[in-house]
Design a protein around this motif. Structure first.
Motif, mmCIF file in Angstrom:
data_model
loop_
_atom_site.group_PDB
_atom_site.id
_atom_site.type_symbol
_atom_site.label_atom_id
_atom_site.label_comp_id
_atom_site.label_asym_id
_atom_site.label_seq_id
_atom_site.Cartn_x
_atom_site.Cartn_y
_atom_site.Cartn_z
ATOM 1 N N PHE A 146 0.887 -1.312 -0.128
ATOM 2 C CA PHE A 146 -0.156 0.186 -0.121
ATOM 3 C C PHE A 146 0.876 1.388 0.028
ATOM 4 N N ASP A 147 1.983 1.379 0.858
ATOM 5 C CA ASP A 147 2.813 2.222 0.724
ATOM 6 C C ASP A 147 3.405 2.661 -0.583
ATOM 7 N N PHE A 148 3.736 1.787 -1.440
ATOM 8 C CA PHE A 148 4.189 1.802 -2.860
ATOM 9 C C PHE A 148 3.171 1.862 -3.759
ATOM 10 N N GLY A 149 1.971 1.868 -3.364
ATOM 11 C CA GLY A 149 0.634 1.943 -4.440
ATOM 12 C C GLY A 149 0.456 0.767 -5.214
ATOM 13 N N TRP A 150 1.044 -0.302 -4.980
ATOM 14 C CA TRP A 150 0.975 -1.500 -5.916
ATOM 15 C C TRP A 150 -0.511 -1.914 -5.834
ATOM 16 N N ASP A 151 -0.704 -2.744 -6.813
ATOM 17 C CA ASP A 151 -2.097 -2.987 -7.022
ATOM 18 C C ASP A 151 -2.445 -4.555 -6.364
ATOM 19 N N VAL A 152 -3.191 -4.307 -5.465
ATOM 20 C CA VAL A 152 -3.524 -5.734 -4.626
ATOM 21 C C VAL A 152 -4.649 -6.136 -4.909
ATOM 22 N N ASP A 153 -4.669 -7.369 -5.891
ATOM 23 C CA ASP A 153 -6.174 -8.111 -6.230
ATOM 24 C C ASP A 153 -6.675 -8.826 -5.222
ATOM 25 N N PRO A 154 -7.825 -9.267 -5.248
ATOM 26 C CA PRO A 154 -8.734 -9.822 -4.228
ATOM 27 C C PRO A 154 -7.841 -11.278 -3.787
ATOM 28 N N LEU A 155 -7.079 -12.076 -4.821
ATOM 29 C CA LEU A 155 -6.528 -13.193 -4.149
ATOM 30 C C LEU A 155 -5.341 -12.952 -3.167
ATOM 31 N N THR A 156 -4.526 -11.911 -3.863
ATOM 32 C CA THR A 156 -3.464 -11.449 -3.160
ATOM 33 C C THR A 156 -3.794 -10.835 -1.787
ATOM 34 N N ALA A 157 -5.129 -10.089 -1.538
ATOM 35 C CA ALA A 157 -5.583 -9.684 -0.364
ATOM 36 C C ALA A 157 -5.806 -10.664 0.445
ATOM 37 N N GLN A 158 -6.352 -11.731 -0.164
ATOM 38 C CA GLN A 158 -6.861 -13.055 0.706
ATOM 39 C C GLN A 158 -5.559 -13.794 1.303
ATOM 40 N N CYS A 159 -4.605 -13.945 0.487
ATOM 41 C CA CYS A 159 -3.475 -14.324 1.010
ATOM 42 C C CYS A 159 -2.802 -13.708 2.351
ATOM 43 N N LEU A 160 -2.669 -12.441 2.032
ATOM 44 C CA LEU A 160 -2.180 -11.458 3.076
ATOM 45 C C LEU A 160 -3.210 -11.215 4.150
ATOM 46 N N LEU A 161 -4.159 -11.330 3.958
ATOM 47 C CA LEU A 161 -5.104 -11.270 5.291
ATOM 48 C C LEU A 161 -5.010 -12.614 6.139
ATOM 49 N N THR A 162 -5.035 -13.785 5.264
ATOM 50 C CA THR A 162 -5.106 -14.900 6.146
ATOM 51 C C THR A 162 -3.683 -15.173 6.962
#
Length: 335
Positions: A146-162
């Motif tokens: 988020f700091d670098f403004g990268w695109d976080v798609d739904p599956l990437t977000a799911q991995c990180l939230l897990t």
């Protein structure tokens, strides 16, 4: 808002150095939710930025975490995988955490990056992005994305939230901060679904795990006037129930959950080694230092080690070390 300004310069340098390289993203042996989430999440982020990144691990992904691998997999690590690639470690306090065989294979390789949150991290790579105040490695990766403004798609977000959900004990551990909640909310906004992780990890128990848990709970006991909780699983228990090592995830928490217990320790007997895991009521007990006495490491409140000593040999040594630590804390000695 910047989540990890103190890591920004090093992360920029790390990213610039891998722009034209093939990168292996390595996680620790016996991977958990934060390890798998960090490996998959980081690989997907790097690929979205044009980096040739692949995730490798010495051990298979636990069944309960397989839902994260819809599009991106994790390969079994081998000598052939190296091929001059740069190595980027996640959730590893030292290079040995990727497994004894794998750590020998990578000797002499380019230890390019190290992204981690363990207080015992040895800063073994060229670029060390270590933040012990973070609750999870996935928290660091999400914050940097988020700091670098990268695109976080739904599956990437799911991995990180897990990874965040598992390493915070579903947002219940002491390291859970407002930043954790803010990043989790942003990941949900990006498409992550907490219910998916919860159902896969906590509402889908195989019967063999429950049978193993039943045996473990029968061993629970307290020592040191009720301030030390302990329990164990024998190698025979795995054979009898058909359970895997991954099915003991969370067992150590029962040792600390007993009323009055300050430090909990769980022992897991394997064919030729014994794993010990610590949990503490507060950071004052510094169980990472306890684990270090037996060749391990970790966090101030959660740590582990592995030893070739037998269960009968290692238990009294660990109990003695914990008894001393309890006395030191009671006496106000800085440990």
């Amino acid at each position: 808002m910047s989540y990890f300004p103190q890591l920004a310069e090093r992360f920029s340098e790390l990213f610039a150095s891998i722009a034209n390289d093939r990168v292996l993203v390595l996680g620790h042996a016996r991977p958990d939710g934060d390890c798998i989430g960090a490996q998959l999440g980081l690989v997907r982020l790097l690929r979205s930025e044009g980096v040739d990144a692949v995730a490798y691990n010495a051990d298979p992904v636990p069944d309960a975490l397989s839902f994260l691998m819809e599009e991106t997999g994790i390969e079994k690590f081998s000598a052939e995988a190296l091929d001059g690639s740069s190595l980027l470690f996640v959730d590893c306090a030292d290079e040995g955490r990727i497994g004894p065989k794998s750590s020998k294979l990578i000797e002499g390789s380019n230890y390019l990056g190290n992204i981690d949150h363990h207080i015992s991290n040895t800063n073994f790579a060229h670029f060390n992005l270590v933040e012990p105040t973070s609750a999870a490695t996935c928290e660091i990766i999400a914050g940097l994305a988020f700091d670098f403004g990268w695109d976080v798609d739904p599956l990437t977000a799911q991995c990180l939230l897990t990874g965040i959900m598992t390493d915070t004990g579903r947002y219940s551990y002491a390291a859970t901060t407002s930043r954790v909640f803010e990043l989790s909310a942003r990941l949900v906004d990006c498409g992550a679904r907490p219910v998916t992780t919860a159902q896969s990890l906590y509402e889908n128990e195989p019967m063999c795990r429950l049978e193993l848990l039943q045996r473990f709970l029968a061993t629970l006991t307290t020592r040191c006037d009720g301030k030390l909780g302990t329990g164990y699983v024998l190698h025979k228990d795995f054979l009898d129930t058909g359970a895997k090592y991954e099915h003991t995830e969370g067992f150590v928490d029962f040792t600390r959950s007993i009323e009055g217990v300050k430090i909990g320790v769980y022992f897991e007997e394997k064919k030729s080694t014994v794993k010990g895991s610590f949990r503490a009521e507060s950071a004052a007990y510094r169980v990472d230092k306890l684990a270090r006495q037996f060749g391990g490491g970790g966090h101030a409140c959660a740590a582990a080690f592995s030893t070739d000593a037998s269960l009968d040999e290692i238990q009294p040594r660990v109990f003695a070390a914990i008894e001393q630590r309890l006395a030191e804390v009671e006496q106000g000695i800085d440990v």
